[in-house]
Design a protein around this motif. Structure first.
Motif, short mmCIF file in Angstrom:
data_model
loop_
_atom_site.label_atom_id
_atom_site.label_comp_id
_atom_site.label_asym_id
_atom_site.label_seq_id
_atom_site.Cartn_x
_atom_site.Cartn_y
_atom_site.Cartn_z
N ASN A 108 0.83 -1.21 0.00
CA ASN A 108 0.00 0.00 0.00
C ASN A 108 0.86 1.26 0.00
OD1 ASN A 108 -2.39 -1.41 -0.04
ND2 ASN A 108 -2.65 -1.39 2.17
N ASP A 112 0.80 4.05 -2.89
CA ASP A 112 0.53 5.45 -2.56
C ASP A 112 1.61 6.37 -3.11
OD1 ASP A 112 -1.80 4.85 -1.24
OD2 ASP A 112 -0.94 4.97 0.78
N VAL A 171 -8.22 5.52 -2.12
CA VAL A 171 -7.63 6.39 -3.12
C VAL A 171 -8.67 7.45 -3.43
CG1 VAL A 171 -6.74 6.52 -5.46
CG2 VAL A 171 -6.31 4.50 -4.09
#
Length: 196
Positions: A108, A112, A171
């Motif tokens: 993750n 990101d 997101v």
């Protein structure tokens, strides 16, 4: 020869028990006569002489046999679950040792970072393309729509893969703001926010 001579100790028929044919017993128990005879040969059911079986003792023995089968099946299923869990644990340990298993948080974080870099680069696209503020706003709106569609698609994929938004952070497509009359929400070229 008595009907009771082949009957073993625990399966002695109770007083008043009557003998019936194996075929009749099989019909009563909803099994085939062949299966009932097999159980008699194995010693699971009592046997009388000449294809006979004591009815009450036979029913009791059949019930005991079925309970034992159920217990064995239950124990076997539990053993199987334990074996499967141990195999899974070993498999995960091997994957981790081979560096083919990663933490979800690490993935993750990488995603990101990549998405953030991508968005920063896109924020600088309109000023690179034109000095016309009206055309910049058109480009920014198009990019804004694309980012929102991508955010929806990414969140759907994350949900399907079991990564909940609360754990990983959803997101979000940001509002690119208006060019020329206020500040953008994303800096162009990774610099500070401000008018172009």
């Amino acid at each position: 020869m008595s009907n009771e001579e082949d009957i073993g100790g625990d399966d002695q028929p109770p007083a008043g028990d009557r003998f019936i044919t194996v075929t009749e017993f099989a019909a009563f128990a909803d099994y085939t006569p062949t299966y009932i005879r097999q159980l008699q040969r194995e010693g699971s059911l009592p046997r009388g002489s000449r294809g006979m079986i004591p009815f009450i003792a036979g029913v009791r023995a059949l019930i005991r046999f079925l309970r034992d089968c159920e217990r064995r099946s239950s124990k076997s299923a539990a053993d199987s679950r334990v074996r499967d869990a141990r195999a899974r644990e070993i498999e995960l340990r091997n994957l981790e040792n081979e560096r083919r298993l990663v933490q979800v948080e690490d993935v993750n974080g990488l995603v990101d970072e990549m998405v953030g870099t991508f968005r920063s680069e896109l924020a600088g696209l309109a000023p690179r393309v034109t000095r016309d503020l009206s055309f910049r706003r058109t480009i920014d709106r198009a990019l804004h729509d694309i980012l929102h569609r991508l955010a929806d698609a990414f969140n759907e994929k994350a949900y399907l893969l079991g990564a909940r938004s609360a754990a990983a952070g959803a997101v979000q497509g940001g509002d690119p703001g208006r060019m020329g009359s206020g500040e953008q929400d994303l800096p162009s070229h990774g610099g500070s926010t401000g008018s172009a």
